[in-house]
Design a protein around this motif. Sequence first.
Motif, short mmCIF file in Angstrom:
data_model
loop_
_atom_site.label_atom_id
_atom_site.label_comp_id
_atom_site.label_asym_id
_atom_site.label_seq_id
_atom_site.Cartn_x
_atom_site.Cartn_y
_atom_site.Cartn_z
N ILE A 88 48.94 108.22 30.90
CA ILE A 88 49.98 107.57 31.69
C ILE A 88 49.65 106.08 31.71
O ILE A 88 48.50 105.68 31.52
N GLY A 89 50.66 105.25 31.94
CA GLY A 89 50.39 103.82 31.95
C GLY A 89 51.42 103.01 32.70
O GLY A 89 52.60 103.38 32.78
N TYR A 90 50.93 101.92 33.29
CA TYR A 90 51.78 100.85 33.81
C TYR A 90 51.64 99.72 32.79
O TYR A 90 50.78 98.86 32.90
N VAL A 91 52.50 99.76 31.77
CA VAL A 91 52.32 98.94 30.58
C VAL A 91 53.06 97.61 30.76
O VAL A 91 54.10 97.36 30.14
N ARG A 92 52.52 96.77 31.63
CA ARG A 92 53.10 95.44 31.85
C ARG A 92 52.24 94.39 31.18
O ARG A 92 51.03 94.34 31.39
N GLU A 93 52.89 93.56 30.38
CA GLU A 93 52.25 92.38 29.81
C GLU A 93 52.76 91.16 30.57
O GLU A 93 53.52 91.27 31.52
N GLY A 131 52.94 104.32 42.22
CA GLY A 131 51.67 104.73 42.80
C GLY A 131 50.69 103.58 42.92
O GLY A 131 50.02 103.43 43.95
N LEU A 132 50.60 102.75 41.88
CA LEU A 132 49.71 101.59 41.95
C LEU A 132 50.17 100.61 43.02
O LEU A 132 49.35 100.01 43.73
N THR A 133 51.48 100.42 43.15
CA THR A 133 51.99 99.54 44.20
C THR A 133 51.55 100.04 45.56
O THR A 133 51.01 99.28 46.38
N ALA A 134 51.78 101.32 45.82
CA ALA A 134 51.40 101.89 47.11
C ALA A 134 49.89 101.80 47.32
O ALA A 134 49.42 101.39 48.39
N TYR A 135 49.13 102.18 46.32
CA TYR A 135 47.66 102.21 46.43
C TYR A 135 47.09 100.81 46.67
O TYR A 135 46.25 100.61 47.56
N GLN A 136 47.55 99.85 45.90
CA GLN A 136 46.99 98.50 46.01
C GLN A 136 47.41 97.81 47.29
O GLN A 136 46.60 97.10 47.92
N VAL A 137 48.66 97.99 47.71
CA VAL A 137 49.10 97.37 48.97
C VAL A 137 48.35 97.98 50.15
O VAL A 137 47.85 97.26 51.03
N LEU A 138 48.25 99.29 50.19
CA LEU A 138 47.61 99.94 51.33
C LEU A 138 46.12 99.63 51.39
O LEU A 138 45.59 99.30 52.46
N TYR A 252 52.60 88.74 50.65
CA TYR A 252 53.48 89.26 49.62
C TYR A 252 52.62 89.88 48.52
O TYR A 252 51.59 89.30 48.15
N ALA A 253 53.02 91.02 48.02
CA ALA A 253 52.19 91.73 47.03
C ALA A 253 53.00 92.06 45.79
O ALA A 253 54.18 92.42 45.87
N PHE A 254 52.35 91.94 44.63
CA PHE A 254 52.94 92.33 43.34
C PHE A 254 51.90 93.16 42.60
O PHE A 254 50.76 92.73 42.44
N VAL A 255 52.30 94.32 42.18
CA VAL A 255 51.37 95.26 41.57
C VAL A 255 50.84 94.72 40.24
O VAL A 255 51.55 94.02 39.51
N ARG A 256 49.59 95.07 39.94
CA ARG A 256 49.00 94.66 38.67
C ARG A 256 48.44 95.89 37.96
O ARG A 256 47.99 96.86 38.60
N PRO A 257 48.46 95.88 36.63
CA PRO A 257 47.84 96.98 35.89
C PRO A 257 46.35 97.04 36.19
O PRO A 257 45.67 96.01 36.22
N ASP A 258 45.83 98.23 36.42
CA ASP A 258 44.41 98.40 36.71
C ASP A 258 44.04 99.82 36.32
O ASP A 258 44.44 100.78 36.99
N ALA A 259 43.27 99.95 35.25
CA ALA A 259 42.94 101.28 34.74
C ALA A 259 42.14 102.10 35.74
O ALA A 259 42.34 103.32 35.86
N ALA A 260 41.23 101.45 36.48
CA ALA A 260 40.41 102.18 37.45
C ALA A 260 41.26 102.70 38.60
O ALA A 260 41.12 103.85 39.04
N ASP A 261 42.17 101.85 39.12
CA ASP A 261 43.07 102.29 40.19
C ASP A 261 43.95 103.43 39.71
O ASP A 261 44.21 104.40 40.44
#
Length: 311
Positions: A88-93, A131-138, A252-261
């Motif tokens: 699975i991936g959050y494939v943002r460049e 999921g990354l958005t929720a995880y990183q913001v929280l 203000y939060a913006f999600v970032r790709p993070d393989a560990a998260d």
Amino acid sequence: MKAISYNAYGSADVLEYGERPDPKVGPDSVLVKVRAAAVNPVDWKAREGYLQGGLEAVFPVIPGWDVSGVVVQPGIAVDEFGVGDEVIGYVREDFLSRGTFAEYVAAPVRTLARKPLSLSFEEAAGLPLAGLTAYQVLHRTLKIRDGDTVLVHAAAGGVGSLAVQIARHTGCRVVGTASARNHDHVRSLGAEPVEYGDGLADRLRELVPEGFDAAFDTVGGEALRVSAETLAEGGRLASIADSEVFSYGGRYAFVRPDAADLAQLAELAERGIVTVHVDRVFPLEQAAEAYRLNQEGRTRGKIVVRVDWDS
């Protein structure tokens, strides 16, 4: 390969289904055979040009950042994944061009994790960005902890529903705003549902008179104002929807790709701690309809586009 693309900013009408060149695989990327890709509100905002101040568009643009699929070719420097691995991936460049609404995507390994075996490809595609958005913001922005009382807006939506589950797993009491038709669903996730609309602040104060330790705004506008008004002294506020959050002392939060998260999220999904609700599934050629439905903002959980393969 078949793909969805657009040659200029605009509504969903600019999306076209047709042939695009196969992606080239860089040293630190893998070629993923796409099985499913999820639609997110940021996708249509990018398509309409709202992000052009920070993300250059290299036309034609293939949209989409969420993906689930199978590795078919690793880059020459890649040893994290091999042929046949489900990912699975959050494939943002840092630019818009090579998205996931296609039969193949070249995904940097920093954006990937192994797919939870317990999820279908459609469910798994809905996990990364939301999921990354929720995880990183929280955990990073609001720094929630066991015993906190947390307010989550749009608790039946893609980000909100995952935020509820993650916060509950952390040991928080969670109150979630939602329309009346989604209250049972929000309860099933572990939150106490509250109706949107006039009088929201009063309803929240009645339920949590001492105020919230943390509030997660996914809507903006009135929801953000009410969040600020109902915080406890020293409460933390974050928004992913409205930069006015700064005027209330929030972040203000913006999600970032993070393989560990992402791997942490995948583990939570594998253990059944978080689930992904898929509201609708469309074939790739009908991606424009999926975008139109997402833009209405009334779906429960995720809208997913599936790539159908003969084998």
